[in-house]
Motif scaffolding. Structure first.
Motif, short mmCIF file in Angstrom:
data_model
loop_
_atom_site.label_atom_id
_atom_site.label_comp_id
_atom_site.label_asym_id
_atom_site.label_seq_id
_atom_site.Cartn_x
_atom_site.Cartn_y
_atom_site.Cartn_z
N PRO A 32 42.44 42.38 48.42
CA PRO A 32 42.66 42.98 47.12
C PRO A 32 43.76 43.89 46.85
O PRO A 32 44.54 44.19 46.08
CB PRO A 32 41.23 43.21 46.82
N TYR A 33 43.81 44.70 48.12
CA TYR A 33 44.90 45.66 48.06
C TYR A 33 46.37 45.29 48.04
O TYR A 33 47.34 46.00 47.92
CB TYR A 33 44.59 46.71 49.39
N SER A 37 45.45 46.12 43.40
CA SER A 37 44.55 46.86 43.01
C SER A 37 43.83 47.83 43.87
O SER A 37 42.95 48.43 43.75
CB SER A 37 43.32 45.90 42.60
N GLY A 38 44.68 47.96 44.90
CA GLY A 38 44.11 48.99 45.99
C GLY A 38 44.88 50.08 45.91
O GLY A 38 45.39 50.62 44.89
N TYR A 39 45.18 50.83 47.04
CA TYR A 39 45.46 52.26 47.10
C TYR A 39 47.00 52.42 47.95
O TYR A 39 47.27 53.38 48.16
CB TYR A 39 44.57 53.26 47.87
N THR A 149 37.95 49.18 45.91
CA THR A 149 38.52 48.00 46.54
C THR A 149 37.61 47.15 47.61
O THR A 149 38.06 46.14 48.08
CB THR A 149 39.78 48.30 47.17
N SER A 150 36.14 47.66 47.84
CA SER A 150 35.54 46.84 48.82
C SER A 150 34.89 45.64 48.44
O SER A 150 34.60 45.81 47.07
CB SER A 150 34.41 48.05 49.31
N SER A 198 37.93 41.59 39.16
CA SER A 198 38.48 42.49 40.01
C SER A 198 37.60 42.49 41.55
O SER A 198 37.72 43.28 42.28
CB SER A 198 38.58 43.94 39.26
N GLN A 241 42.56 50.81 55.39
CA GLN A 241 43.07 49.88 54.33
C GLN A 241 44.68 50.01 54.35
O GLN A 241 45.37 49.33 54.08
CB GLN A 241 42.53 50.15 52.92
#
Length: 380
Positions: A32-33, A37-39, A149-150, A198, A241
């Protein structure tokens, strides 16, 4: 066995060993990251690049004034996503900042509802094949530690004749439509990685009872006893992450192993707040110790003399012979990240840090550009 490397709590399948679906044979690199959509603020995840880019990104909305300002006494006011209204730099305490960031990262009601709807939809599909069965949560979402994001870890017990029904189940899930990013079916157990909008869901299917579900009650009890663990878990999880060391399928450290490691530090060193726990954790795991230590959430049952030197052995509370960090092949990189972060935070642990470059302690070790959007949504 499929559980051999402690990966049933990994949030990404069954770890790096077992029956062949934890070695990166599916979905590798599709996390996802990496899809925006992550940080992450971009680039490969070395600590210097993270530090240099941590404050660079500007949100298109720009609703929050992110400039450094001064009050009438000349004191610096700093602004971060977890301090959107600004706070005096002189007054920042690491423990309070850890709690503030943890609150920002906590799932909103809408984010939790999306995950519950995902679980419910998967359960409806399963009940068409196995009437009466229930899909249950485990892992970070079940413990109340899930980040935005988990992955959502799910398990369904009592799934007989998996080899006959697994393809039917996948067809039903794809009709919703969900994207199936990987699957496995073996003797009495199966696994699907599902992309539902998502949310990434890791669905384990077992004919008997699941060890994963047995851990939920114990972990909740530990977290009630040690409440300062939760904010530190969120910070370290985000740090991993951003360093691409959090997914066990790709050799990273599983969320369950990380939780046990933080509980071990909290239990053995008895820090007074989240700031002390964060510093103690980073120092403890920044480099291998000459003596072998068994990391455990409670009194360890494993004999340290039976563990190979310089091995990170994280004891599974449900099976003391199982090393939850066995499949972590990025341990050298992870220790480097911890060491750099520890050294950086040490510069802030002086009576006055006004002259030290940087906004706050945590903003000096974390990239937070993408968190501005989240902060602005919270402020709206």
């Amino acid at each position: 066995s499929g559980y051999g490397s402690g990966g049933y709590h990994s949030g990404g399948g069954y770890g790096s060993g077992g029956a062949g679906y934890g070695s990166g044979s599916f979905g590798k690199g599709e996390y996802p990251y990496e899809k925006g959509s992550g940080y992450r603020s971009g680039g490969q995840a070395s600590m210097p690049s993270l530090l240099m880019s941590s404050g660079e990104r500007e949100s298109p909305a720009a609703k929050i004034d992110k400039r450094r300002r001064h009050n009438e006494n000349g004191q610096t006011i700093v602004t971060t996503p977890w301090y959107p209204q600004g706070t005096l730099k002189d007054n920042i305490k690491l423990g309070e900042e850890a709690n503030a960031l943890s609150r920002l990262l906590k799932l909103t009601e809408d984010e939790a509802a999306v995950r519950n709807r995902c679980r419910s939809t998967i359960q409806d599909a399963i009940r068409e094949l196995w009437p009466g069965l229930t899909v249950k949560c485990y892992g970070s979402f079940a413990y109340g530690l899930s980040l935005p994001t988990s992955a959502l870890d799910l398990v369904c017990e009592g799934c007989t004749d998996l080899d006959k029904h697994i393809d039917e189940l996948i067809a039903k899930l794809e009709a919703f439509p969900f994207k199936i990013e990987g699957k496995y079916c073996g003797a009495g157990e199966g696994f699907c990685r599902i992309k539902a909008g998502s949310v990434t869901a890791n669905l384990s299917l077992v004919a008997g009872k699941s060890l994963a579900r047995q851990s939920v009650g114990a972990m909740r009890s530990f977290l009630e006893k040690y409440p300062i663990v939760s904010p530190v878990y969120a910070i370290i999880r985000l740090l991993l992450q951003q360093s691409r060391c959090n997914d066990p399928i790709d050799g990273g450290l599983s969320s369950y192993a990380l939780l046990i490691m933080i509980l071990h530090t909290c239990r053995t060193q008895e820090p007074k707040d989240a700031g002390q726990l964060l510093v103690a954790f980073l120092q403890q795991y920044a480099s291998p110790k000459p003596e072998t230590t068994v990391i455990s959430a409670k009194v360890a049952k494993t004999d340290p003399s039976a563990v190979a030197p310089n091995t990170l052995f994280v004891e599974d509370p449900l099976d003391h012979t199982n090393n939850l960090a066995q499949g972590c092949t990025r341990i050298v990189q992870i220790r480097s990240v911890f060491q750099t972060s520890s050294m950086t935070l040490q510069k802030w642990l002086t009576p006055r840090w006004v002259g030290y470059r940087g906004r706050t302690p945590l903003s000096s070790i974390l990239a937070y550009g993408d968190l501005w959007d989240r902060a602005e949504r919270e402020e709206a």
